[in-house]
Scaffold this motif. Structure first.
Motif: not given
Lengths: 527, 325
Positions: A194-204
């Motif tokens: 049901p959810f799509v990946f948008v962004e991974w800001k490492r450490g945040a």
């Protein structure tokens, strides 16, 4: 006929309004952002490759498996809408949901399932690979939406092995002919969830957004989910207190902080939703090292530990004294199993009976970096074993050193825990089976326990279909393990989840927090 | 020409220093127990001896330590910081992603502590000369700030300004999901910057106060007064310039310490900087990232020291004259 009363009419109108309003509130509301904590920050976002709980928590919303389990551990459909098992237990047929699409467009087909279990998992998951090689004859697609598993011999825990959020179906078009472990989509997962990946800001933070083309119409309710990386326990508690994050899983806050946080207004605490994981904390004993190679000495150790004290005062009630090697809330545990109730006299008598001078050698209790409560547990153990004559030295190390030392059998005693995850054959067995005396992981048979009797029982259990006979075999096995004690079961872990009451439908299945959150919604979501 | 030679010499020494730091760090972290291949396989739930061995080969861990070191230094010479197998990303991109956050935190804390510290130090010295109570207030206040551990202060600031008063955010570097806003960034930066700077602020105050008092007692100050120069000009131009030498030297030394305290502040405020990246990498024995972090931090510290050396020479041209360094 009763005369018209203005007051009665007003009361009726008010009552109706209240009822309607109540109904409206009970209706799931669409929209809003759910803020969660990613702790520790996951190493990968593909839980098919990395079975770390932190990875499952995030990617369980993006990728889905064939089935999941309700809180009574009964299988429930996810990508498989139905399944049948032939009476001889040799053929499993799965019918897939219609109209499911991967987030990048293509439709989910039986080929994806065949690829996942025939090619992908045997390579990335050696334990499942071993099971497939031993038990599965073929996996074939019958049409675009049906998959058939033909087995060489019956294997009762197959549904547990294929299902659950642990082993999602993998998109064949993105993984075939690639290096599975280093596939770029492990960091930007593409699933059917049901959810799509948008962004991974490492450490945040890691951000997921609503899948507008989700295969269940009208779901999910949330607009997005944000996982915040907050490494410090006190800061996580502060963020929860401010409602910057709405959910704290067990372990996100310090055990000592739980009581205070659960008493906050509009905060609820629940131990539901972890039934499948069924965690067991235990004292791992290196059975190669004298005096620990003597079963009587190992039994004495368990008698000398006041496990109720450990649960109440070290883990602040987040647990229940273990009643055996298999978790008591699962059907695999024998309720008649003899118990090691706290009894120092009996412990001393057992040491005398063993004829061993337990103080002749210093015992190293290796303490890994699992958090304050575990350090206190190590110190308590040292004190509890002193009256028996043991000379215990607590050796504390960082997590990496602990991992290597335990994997290399370089310890005498150490605390560890595992998730039983349904059938013990798929998880606990590796702590006891002699073919898993390996230097590969702290979760193998690092105790060096070698019992032909137990080995034979494990093999029989795997081949016996679910039923009274299998239950009897589990009981026999648990009795053997409970006498030999290569591990001393300490407590069954309880996982209090704290959440703000505005979060609804959070704890619905046996793996709730790692589920896809399709029906989770926020009451009165912020615009 | 003399100045160019001086700076060249300083840069040469700085380069040697960075290489020495790299060699030492490499040996130290490889001597610590903990096997990256085992950890990586463990996280993936793999029990396969062959796979772990294969992973060691891929990571180059099967080679003798000296050979590994030479390969690493060779790669660095080609500006290749290596690959993080745990993060499945080149080390440089991981560091580049985190460097701005660290620079913002350390830079702002450095500016705040040094500028405010020097100013308050001068004010305290002048007040001392006039036997004014302000000296006592500043000196004792500085002592109080110095006595507070940064992580503890950070926690208190969160409880006060974020939880109780709800004035400032409790964690992170930005409000996720909101468009870039300078105000939002500054609001997130304020508490971490304060927590990081207080200890150094106290040091600057004390150092400046002592140096200014020392300079005020010099004969050239009396001469300046005799010449009829304005006391403010004497203090802020003549005295401060001479008093700044030990302060600038300290600033150079401080950067290394600032980097280590920044780690604690980064953890408490969930600030996505290099310190936390290195800490996580240490726990995972992600050697490549750890070494990359050491390289960047040591280059920052050494580079800043070269800068302060040059600044000292500007403040006092006698330094380094005649090839002395």
């Amino acid at each position: 006929m009763r005369p018209f009363s203005f007051r009665r009419a007003l009361t009726s109108v008010a009552l109706c309004t209240a009822l309607l309003a109540g109904q409206a509130l009970a209706q799931p509301q669409d929209g809003g952002v759910l803020n969660l904590v990613a702790q520790p920050e996951p190493p990968s976002l593909m839980h098919g490759v990395v079975s770390h709980v932190s990875t499952q928590y995030v990617s369980g919303k993006v990728l889905q498996g064939l089935l999941t389990f309700d809180t009574d551990l009964n299988p429930k459909p996810v990508l498989a809408k139905a399944w049948t098992i032939s009476p001889d237990g040799l053929t499993y047929t799965f019918d897939l949901q219609d109209g499911v699409h991967w987030h990048d467009g293509p439709a989910l087909t039986a080929d994806d399932v065949v690829f996942s279990f025939q090619t992908f998992y045997p390579e990335v998951d050696k334990r499942l690979g071993g099971i497939i090689t031993e038990y599965v004859d073929s996996i074939t697609a019958k049409g675009p939406l049906q998959v058939v598993f033909h087995l060489k011999k019956p294997f009762a825990p197959l549904l547990s092995a294929l299902g659950s959020g642990l082993r999602p179906v993998v998109p064949k078009h993105l993984y075939e002919h690639t290096d599975f472990r280093n596939n770029p989509y492990n960091l930007k997962p593409v699933g059917t969830g049901p959810f799509v990946f948008v962004e991974w800001k490492r450490g945040a933070y890691i951000k997921l957004a609503k899948n507008p083309n989700y295969w269940k119409k009208g779901l999910p309710h949330l607009d997005s989910i944000i996982f915040h990386v907050i490494p410090d326990g006190s800061s996580r508690a502060a963020a929860f207190e401010r409602n910057d994050v709405q959910v704290l899983r067990s372990g996100d806050a310090d055990y000592a902080d739980l009581k205070r946080l659960s008493a906050l207004p509009n905060v609820q605490s629940s131990e539901k939703g972890w039934e499948l994981y069924a965690g067991l904390a235990f004292l791992q004993i290196n059975t190669r090292k004298p005096p620990l190679n003597n079963p009587k000495v190992r039994q004495a150790i368990l008698y000398a530990l006041n496990r109720q004290f450990i649960v109440d005062n070290i883990f602040f009630g987040s647990g229940k004294v273990a009643q055996g090697e298999f978790v008591s809330t699962t059907p695999y545990h024998d309720p008649q199993l003899p118990q090691y109730t706290y009894d120092v006299k009996k412990a001393k008598a057992l040491i005398a009976e063993s004829g061993v001078d337990v103080g002749a050698v210093r015992i190293r209790l290796l303490n890994g970096e699992k958090g304050g409560a575990w350090e206190r547990l190590a110190e308590y153990t040292k004190q509890a074993l002193q009256p028996l004559g043991f000379k215990v030295q607590v050796v504390t190390s960082d997590a990496a050193t602990w991992f290597q030392r335990v994997s290399d059998w370089d310890f005498d005693l150490t605390y560890n825990f595992i998730f039983q995850i349904g059938d013990p054959y798929l998880t606990s067995a590796y702590l006891f089976r002699s073919d898993y005396i390996l230097k590969t992981s702290p979760f193998a048979n690092v105790s060096g326990y070698n019992s032909p009797e137990a080995d034979a029982l494990w093999s029989k259990i795997a081949d016996t279909p679910e039923g009274p006979e299998r239950k009897q075999l589990f009981s026999q096995l648990e009795n053997v393990l409970n006498t030999d004690l290569p591990i001393a079961p300490i407590f069954e872990m309880r996982y209090p989840t704290l959440f703000h009451t505005q979060v609804k439908n959070l704890l619905q299945t046996a793996t709730s927090l790692n589920e896809d959150y399709e029906s989770v919604y926020l009451e009165a979501p912020a615009p | 020409m003399n100045g160019v030679l001086y700076i060249g010499g300083r840069l040469g020494k700085a380069l040697l220093m960075v290489v020495a730091v790299l060699v030492l760090s490499f040996l130290l972290i490889h001597l610590a127990p903990g096997d990256p291949a085992l950890l990586l396989a463990g996280e993936a739930g793999v029990d396969d001896v062959q796979f772990i061995e294969q992973l060691r080969q891929t990571m180059g861990l099967d080679k003798p330590l000296l050979q590994q070191l030479l390969i690493y230094l060779g790669n660095i010479a080609h500006l290749d910081l290596g690959y993080s197998y745990r993060n499945q990303t080149p080390v440089w991109s991981l560091i580049a992603e985190r460097l701005p956050a660290t620079l913002a935190l350390m830079g702002s804390a450095f500016v705040l502590s040094s500028v405010l510290g020097v100013t308050l130090g001068v004010l305290a010295a002048r007040a001392r000369q006039k036997r004014h109570w302000l000296d006592g207030l500043i000196s004792h206040g500085a002592l109080l700030l110095y006595a507070m551990p940064s992580f503890w202060l950070a926690m208190l600031l969160i409880l006060l300004f974020s939880v109780s008063l709800d004035w400032l955010p409790a964690f992170g570097m930005e409000t996720v999901g909101r468009d870039f806003s300078l105000l939002d960034r500054l609001q997130h930066l304020l508490l971490p910057c304060l927590s990081l700077s207080v200890m150094f602020l106290a040091l600057y105050i004390h150092l400046t106060r002592a140096a200014v008092l020392d300079a005020l007692a010099q004969e050239y100050v009396r001469t300046a007064h005799a010449k009829g120069l304005h006391p403010r000009r004497i203090l802020w131009v003549h005295v401060l310039r001479n008093a700044l030498l030990p302060v600038v030297t300290f600033a150079g030394l401080q950067l290394g310490q600032l980097a280590s305290v920044a780690l604690l502040v980064e953890v408490v405020y969930s600030w996505p900087g290099i310190g936390r990246l290195m800490y996580d990498s240490l726990a995972q024995r992600d050697y490549g990232v750890l070494m990359g972090g050491f390289l960047v931090i040591s280059m920052l510290v050494v580079g800043f020291n070269v800068l302060t050396d040059v600044l000292c020479r500007v403040l006092d041209p006698r330094i380094g004259a005649g090839g002395q360094g």
